[in-house]
Design a protein around this motif. Structure first.
Motif, PDB file in Angstrom:
ATOM      1  N   TRP A 198       0.821  -1.221   0.000  1.00 36.05           N
ATOM      2  CA  TRP A 198       0.000   0.000   0.000  1.00 36.05           C
ATOM      3  C   TRP A 198       0.854   1.270   0.000  1.00 36.05           C
ATOM      4  N   ALA A 199       2.139   1.161   0.308  1.00 33.38           N
ATOM      5  CA  ALA A 199       3.025   2.328   0.199  1.00 33.38           C
ATOM      6  C   ALA A 199       3.137   2.673  -1.280  1.00 33.38           C
ATOM      7  N   GLY A 200       2.622   3.819  -1.662  1.00 33.60           N
ATOM      8  CA  GLY A 200       2.666   4.185  -3.073  1.00 33.60           C
ATOM      9  C   GLY A 200       1.658   3.446  -3.929  1.00 33.60           C
ATOM     10  N   GLN A 201       0.602   2.907  -3.322  1.00 32.26           N
ATOM     11  CA  GLN A 201      -0.454   2.245  -4.096  1.00 32.26           C
ATOM     12  C   GLN A 201      -1.789   2.509  -3.399  1.00 32.26           C
ATOM     13  N   PRO A 202      -2.438   3.645  -3.718  1.00 31.84           N
ATOM     14  CA  PRO A 202      -3.626   4.041  -2.960  1.00 31.84           C
ATOM     15  C   PRO A 202      -4.778   3.045  -3.029  1.00 31.84           C
ATOM     16  N   HIS A 203      -4.861   2.257  -4.091  1.00 34.03           N
ATOM     17  CA  HIS A 203      -5.960   1.285  -4.160  1.00 34.03           C
ATOM     18  C   HIS A 203      -5.758   0.122  -3.185  1.00 34.03           C
TER      19      HIS A 203
ATOM     20  N   ARG B  97     -12.998   6.339  -7.882  1.00 38.75           N
ATOM     21  CA  ARG B  97     -11.578   6.398  -8.238  1.00 38.75           C
ATOM     22  C   ARG B  97     -10.961   7.741  -7.864  1.00 38.75           C
TER      23      ARG B  97
ATOM     24  N   VAL C 106      -4.241  -0.586   8.345  1.00 38.88           N
ATOM     25  CA  VAL C 106      -3.292  -0.806   7.250  1.00 38.88           C
ATOM     26  C   VAL C 106      -2.742  -2.230   7.330  1.00 38.88           C
TER      27      VAL C 106
ATOM     28  N   PHE D 296      -4.551   0.908  -0.109  1.00 38.80           N
ATOM     29  CA  PHE D 296      -4.525   1.587   1.183  1.00 38.80           C
ATOM     30  C   PHE D 296      -5.873   1.439   1.875  1.00 38.80           C
TER      31      PHE D 296
ATOM     32  N   LYS E  32      -9.699   7.934  -4.474  1.00 36.50           N
ATOM     33  CA  LYS E  32      -8.539   7.082  -4.167  1.00 36.50           C
ATOM     34  C   LYS E  32      -7.260   7.646  -4.762  1.00 36.50           C
ATOM     35  N   GLN E  33      -7.390   8.369  -5.867  1.00 33.06           N
ATOM     36  CA  GLN E  33      -6.209   8.899  -6.543  1.00 33.06           C
ATOM     37  C   GLN E  33      -6.230  10.412  -6.463  1.00 33.06           C
ATOM     38  N   GLY E  34      -5.672  10.955  -5.419  1.00 34.73           N
ATOM     39  CA  GLY E  34      -5.680  12.403  -5.304  1.00 34.73           C
ATOM     40  C   GLY E  34      -4.721  12.831  -4.226  1.00 34.73           C
ATOM     41  N   GLU E  35      -5.001  13.990  -3.631  1.00 33.28           N
ATOM     42  CA  GLU E  35      -4.103  14.512  -2.603  1.00 33.28           C
ATOM     43  C   GLU E  35      -4.225  13.727  -1.312  1.00 33.28           C
ATOM     44  N   LYS E  36      -5.410  13.166  -1.073  1.00 36.43           N
ATOM     45  CA  LYS E  36      -5.660  12.475   0.201  1.00 36.43           C
ATOM     46  C   LYS E  36      -6.449  11.204  -0.071  1.00 36.43           C
ATOM     47  N   PRO E  37      -5.814  10.185  -0.584  1.00 32.89           N
ATOM     48  CA  PRO E  37      -6.547   8.963  -0.924  1.00 32.89           C
ATOM     49  C   PRO E  37      -7.354   8.423   0.257  1.00 32.89           C
TER      50      PRO E  37
END
Lengths: 330, 330
Positions: free
Chosen positions: B192-197, B235, B203, B199, B238-243
């Motif tokens: 999940w580090a660097g993979q918001p989907h 989506r 954790v 996260f 999940k893909q933005g400034e604050k997933p």
């Protein structure tokens, strides 16, 4: 408490300047952040972009870096060699798995008084229980071994993030130094989970780890010094399916450090951390605070983003949209 | 190894169905994923969206849930009460800090044979060294205490993610159960580090923690059962400034579990984990594999995203764009 701090121009012993438009954007910001000394692998273009900068020349460890090449490099003024254990960072094509095969190279470096800069993380391997949270701690045995085998070789453990790393470096001899980034003095795992602009590698870890980093810089330990590992990425590379790793602190670096050191009650240790300690370890000439930088208690408004030259891209800095109590007087 | 597995319709003891367009999209997918029993807080709209579903009615713990209200709720067929320690998840306005003030409520629940479902994480607090990595382990003392004080109250530790939690639940009495999500059986922190989907909260943690989860489900322990905590987000969230936190497994849930259990060599434990164990713990009627689902060795192509009804949004599932060896026969 004074509202002014005079410092020599600071040194940042680990910074990423990229190439192309990003390099053109970021390189002049080093000085804006209060720094005039930084290690680089390519000087010519950078010198044109920021003529006041003093660049320390470094190479990456790779199979072509024989003892003969080390001798040549040292004669040509190369200061250090960087090592990335295989797979632990992006762009580490020459990653190193077995350090023993490089022992002749390290021996030549020791003889030439060069500095070995280690990205101190083992590659993740679930079978061995290694992940990004314990990769640094697992690497410390290798650091101890290298130091034992090359006691006169100056070694820098880069961007330490754990209490274990701090304690290890403290326990070793005077030839082992350690850089700490600005952002790891602020962040824990909670800050980068769900916040890609705080995601970097090594990842920020437990509150107790951050405490250990803060304690060692507060103590003024002479072998710990600033290496920001500032790593700019275009916003679209940070906010997407696979956010890139890196926190961008270059343009605000020294005001940011002053802010933290004031909070920690150790402003008297600021000059050591951002200038003296690292320069001594790297055996660079002393610089004076005369003709240096003056930090003043004028609010610094950190932009929400910087434009990347000649592109539509922006790059988001650490503390984007916030303000810092310290800024650098013109 | 057979290429067909007959199972009763499965039960998912922890799932998020949202509201509005997302709810309309996701609710029919529960059955698509092989599940016909799930706990919910609002039944009417859901029943219309997925008429075959059996919904277990639950409430959230809050100050209005007095013992008198518990008696009424039990009489009205409410099965369980969910608890979120304050601040540990989003949408937990009624988060609970001090469990002692709810002891009369818990007593009434015990008397009414209701189930207490715990989101078992302490709120992060850097001063106390608590962060998202140790929040679950720090909570276990509270679980032990609640079980000691209410030994007959059925308690479910939801979405366990650590070896410590698995060992704790194992060590406690038969009134303590534990759900495990599908995604925590696959992921570690590296994923999940660097993979918001990937996260989600809690954790995913160390490889040794994932190993412990895999071991307990492989062992067929009767007090561990499936609660997917599947949590769809558009989506763009999940893909933005604050997933946003959450992994979406609903539409592929049972094929995903079959895939893992086959890999772990414990397909014989699949029915227990996805159906029998949880139903026994919740004291629900046994369901038979007759008129159940049939898993077949036909490749399931997981879509890269699903459209959210009546919107431009999409929702990205776990394993997006990949394929699973098992699918559910029509």
């Amino acid at each position: 408490m004074s509202d002014t701090i005079s410092l020599p121009w600071a040194s940042d012993f680990h910074v990423h300047l990229r190439q192309g438009a990003m390099m053109e954007t970021v390189t002049p910001m080093i000085e804006q952040g209060g720094v005039r000394t930084a290690p680089v692998e390519y000087e010519k273009q950078l010198k044109a972009l920021a003529p006041n900068m003093h660049y320390i020349m470094t190479l990456y460890l790779n199979p072509d870096l024989t003892p003969a090449e080390i001798n040549k490099a040292a004669a040509a003024g190369i200061t250090g060699v960087k090592v990335y254990p295989s797979g632990v960072t992006t762009n580490s094509d020459w990653g190193v798995l077995d350090f023993k095969i490089y022992y002749p190279t390290f021996k030549a470096m020791e003889e030439n008084n060069m500095v070995l800069c280690l990205h101190g993380e083992c590659p993740s391997d679930a079978e061995k229980g290694i992940c990004i949270l314990n990769a640094e701690e697992r690497f410390l045995a290798t650091l101890r071994e290298l130091h034992a085998d090359f006691p006169k070789l100056r070694i820098v453990l880069e961007h330490a993030t754990t209490k274990a790393a701090v304690e290890c470096v403290k326990s070793l001899g005077d030839t082992v130094g350690c850089t700490i980034t600005a952002h790891h003095l602020f962040l824990t795992v909670d800050d980068w989970a769900g916040q890609p602009h705080h995601f970097c590698k090594p990842v920020a870890k437990y509150p107790t780890d951050r405490d250990a980093l803060r304690e060692i810089v507060s103590s003024g330990h002479p072998r710990f010094f600033l290496g920001s590992d500032s790593a700019p990425h275009p916003r679209r590379a940070k906010q997407g399916e696979k956010p890139a790793a890196g926190v961008f602190t270059t343009p605000i670096l020294i005001p940011l450090m002053a802010t933290l050191f004031e909070k920690l009650g150790c402003l008297d240790k600021l000059e050591g951390f951002v200038s003296t300690n690292g320069r001594k370890f790297y055996q660079l000439p002393t610089v004076s605070s005369e003709n240096g930088i003056k930090l003043v208690k004028n609010q610094l408004d950190v932009p929400s983003a910087y434009s990347v030259k000649s592109t539509e891209d922006t790059v988001v800095p650490f503390m984007a949209g916030k303000d810092l109590p310290w800024s650098i007087a013109e």
